[in-house]
Design a protein around this motif. Structure first.
Motif, PDB file in Angstrom:
ATOM      1  N   UNK A  68       0.835  -1.209   0.000  1.00 24.68           N
ATOM      2  CA  UNK A  68       0.000   0.000   0.000  1.00 24.68           C
ATOM      3  C   UNK A  68       0.864   1.250   0.000  1.00 24.68           C
ATOM      4  N   UNK A  69       0.431   2.226  -0.799  1.00 28.08           N
ATOM      5  CA  UNK A  69       1.230   3.444  -0.924  1.00 28.08           C
ATOM      6  C   UNK A  69       1.324   4.153   0.424  1.00 28.08           C
ATOM      7  N   UNK A  70       2.517   4.546   0.796  1.00 35.06           N
ATOM      8  CA  UNK A  70       2.760   5.228   2.058  1.00 35.06           C
ATOM      9  C   UNK A  70       3.327   4.320   3.130  1.00 35.06           C
ATOM     10  N   UNK A  71       3.359   3.016   2.880  1.00 29.02           N
ATOM     11  CA  UNK A  71       3.869   2.081   3.883  1.00 29.02           C
ATOM     12  C   UNK A  71       5.347   2.339   4.162  1.00 29.02           C
ATOM     13  N   UNK A  72       6.154   2.390   3.127  1.00 32.67           N
ATOM     14  CA  UNK A  72       7.581   2.613   3.319  1.00 32.67           C
ATOM     15  C   UNK A  72       7.852   4.032   3.812  1.00 32.67           C
ATOM     16  N   UNK A  73       7.162   5.000   3.256  1.00 33.37           N
ATOM     17  CA  UNK A  73       7.371   6.381   3.664  1.00 33.37           C
ATOM     18  C   UNK A  73       7.078   6.552   5.153  1.00 33.37           C
ATOM     19  N   UNK A 102      20.058  -0.873  13.870  1.00 28.61           N
ATOM     20  CA  UNK A 102      19.488  -1.403  12.624  1.00 28.61           C
ATOM     21  C   UNK A 102      18.479  -2.518  12.917  1.00 28.61           C
ATOM     22  N   UNK A 103      18.779  -3.476  13.806  1.00 29.53           N
ATOM     23  CA  UNK A 103      17.734  -4.461  14.126  1.00 29.53           C
ATOM     24  C   UNK A 103      16.462  -3.841  14.695  1.00 29.53           C
ATOM     25  N   UNK A 104      16.587  -2.805  15.494  1.00 24.85           N
ATOM     26  CA  UNK A 104      15.406  -2.111  16.008  1.00 24.85           C
ATOM     27  C   UNK A 104      14.614  -1.491  14.863  1.00 24.85           C
ATOM     28  N   UNK A 105      15.315  -0.888  13.912  1.00 23.52           N
ATOM     29  CA  UNK A 105      14.644  -0.303  12.750  1.00 23.52           C
ATOM     30  C   UNK A 105      13.963  -1.377  11.911  1.00 23.52           C
ATOM     31  N   UNK A 106      14.582  -2.542  11.802  1.00 21.42           N
ATOM     32  CA  UNK A 106      13.986  -3.654  11.053  1.00 21.42           C
ATOM     33  C   UNK A 106      12.719  -4.140  11.743  1.00 21.42           C
ATOM     34  N   UNK A 107      12.729  -4.179  13.067  1.00 20.31           N
ATOM     35  CA  UNK A 107      11.526  -4.570  13.817  1.00 20.31           C
ATOM     36  C   UNK A 107      10.416  -3.555  13.595  1.00 20.31           C
ATOM     37  N   UNK A 108      10.749  -2.275  13.613  1.00 17.05           N
ATOM     38  CA  UNK A 108       9.733  -1.243  13.380  1.00 17.05           C
ATOM     39  C   UNK A 108       9.147  -1.377  11.984  1.00 17.05           C
ATOM     40  N   UNK A 109      10.001  -1.585  10.990  1.00 14.46           N
ATOM     41  CA  UNK A 109       9.493  -1.742   9.631  1.00 14.46           C
ATOM     42  C   UNK A 109       8.661  -3.015   9.489  1.00 14.46           C
ATOM     43  N   UNK A 110       9.068  -4.085  10.148  1.00  8.60           N
ATOM     44  CA  UNK A 110       8.283  -5.322  10.120  1.00  8.60           C
ATOM     45  C   UNK A 110       6.914  -5.110  10.759  1.00  8.60           C
ATOM     46  N   UNK A 111       6.870  -4.322  11.830  1.00  9.16           N
ATOM     47  CA  UNK A 111       5.599  -4.003  12.468  1.00  9.16           C
ATOM     48  C   UNK A 111       4.673  -3.279  11.493  1.00  9.16           C
ATOM     49  N   UNK A 112       5.212  -2.285  10.778  1.00 11.97           N
ATOM     50  CA  UNK A 112       4.402  -1.568   9.799  1.00 11.97           C
ATOM     51  C   UNK A 112       3.912  -2.502   8.698  1.00 11.97           C
ATOM     52  N   UNK A 113       4.773  -3.389   8.229  1.00 18.63           N
ATOM     53  CA  UNK A 113       4.381  -4.323   7.178  1.00 18.63           C
ATOM     54  C   UNK A 113       3.309  -5.288   7.675  1.00 18.63           C
ATOM     55  N   UNK A 114       3.460  -5.764   8.894  1.00 19.68           N
ATOM     56  CA  UNK A 114       2.464  -6.680   9.453  1.00 19.68           C
ATOM     57  C   UNK A 114       1.128  -5.998   9.671  1.00 19.68           C
ATOM     58  N   UNK A 115       1.161  -4.751  10.069  1.00 19.87           N
ATOM     59  CA  UNK A 115      -0.094  -4.022  10.246  1.00 19.87           C
ATOM     60  C   UNK A 115      -0.810  -3.848   8.909  1.00 19.87           C
TER      61      UNK A 115
END
Length: 174
Positions: A68-73, A102-115
């Motif tokens: 979905x647009x805006x996920x990465x942003x 970096x692992x913390x950032x990866x967890x945050x991005x994974x959270x956004x992707x899972x949501x």
């Protein structure tokens, strides 16, 4: 010079991730590479020069992905803001905690992707599949995250040194 460096790094990361890593089985569970550059920008660059780069990376990744647009942003902006906020209280650049940024950032991005995935999928998302995927992402992030940060800092320092020498030479200072 920073904008050219950022554009080159982003282009290399996106092309490498979408072409080379997609074809090699060893990189199957690798995390999103531009996250490392967003972390680097949050740690080592000023907000004024790095925020437009983060927004641009987010738009490029949103445009190239099927998410979905805006996920990465939104993920990159939250990672950037979170790291800048944490830096008020901890000296991340010079401490052993740098390994875990970096692992913390990866967890945050994974959270956004899972949501985003949970909003799209009618059924439930299986916990074993999610935990395995996030675990592999964390493994790779722990191994390669600090290395990427050191490489970015080293290349950027060399480019800044070269630019300063070139400028001094051009102005007549040997």
């Amino acid at each position: 010079m920073t904008a050219l460096f950022a554009a080159a790094v982003c282009l290399v990361l996106v092309v490498f991730q979408t072409t080379v890593m997609a074809d090699l089985a060893i990189f199957e569970g690798f995390y999103d590479l531009p996250v490392t550059f967003v972390v680097y920008l949050a740690l080592y660059r000023r907000i004024k020069e790095s925020l437009p780069i983060v927004v641009t990376i987010g738009f490029v990744m949103d445009s190239l992905s099927a998410a979905p647009f805006g996920l990465y942003l939104s993920g990159y902006l939250w990672i950037f803001a979170g790291i800048r906020w944490i830096m008020r209280y901890f000296h991340l650049r010079t401490s052993a905690m740098l390994m875990f940024v970096v692992p913390l950032a990866v967890v945050i991005e994974s959270f956004f992707s899972l949501m985003a995935l949970s909003l799209q999928v009618q059924g439930r998302i299986g916990f074993p599949a999610v935990s395995t995927r996030v675990g592999v992402h964390l493994f790779w992030a722990l191994l390669t995250g600090p290395l990427f940060l050191m490489v970015y800092e080293s290349i950027h320092a060399r480019i800044e040194k070269w630019a300063a020498e070139w400028k001094a030479e051009r102005n007549g200072f040997p």
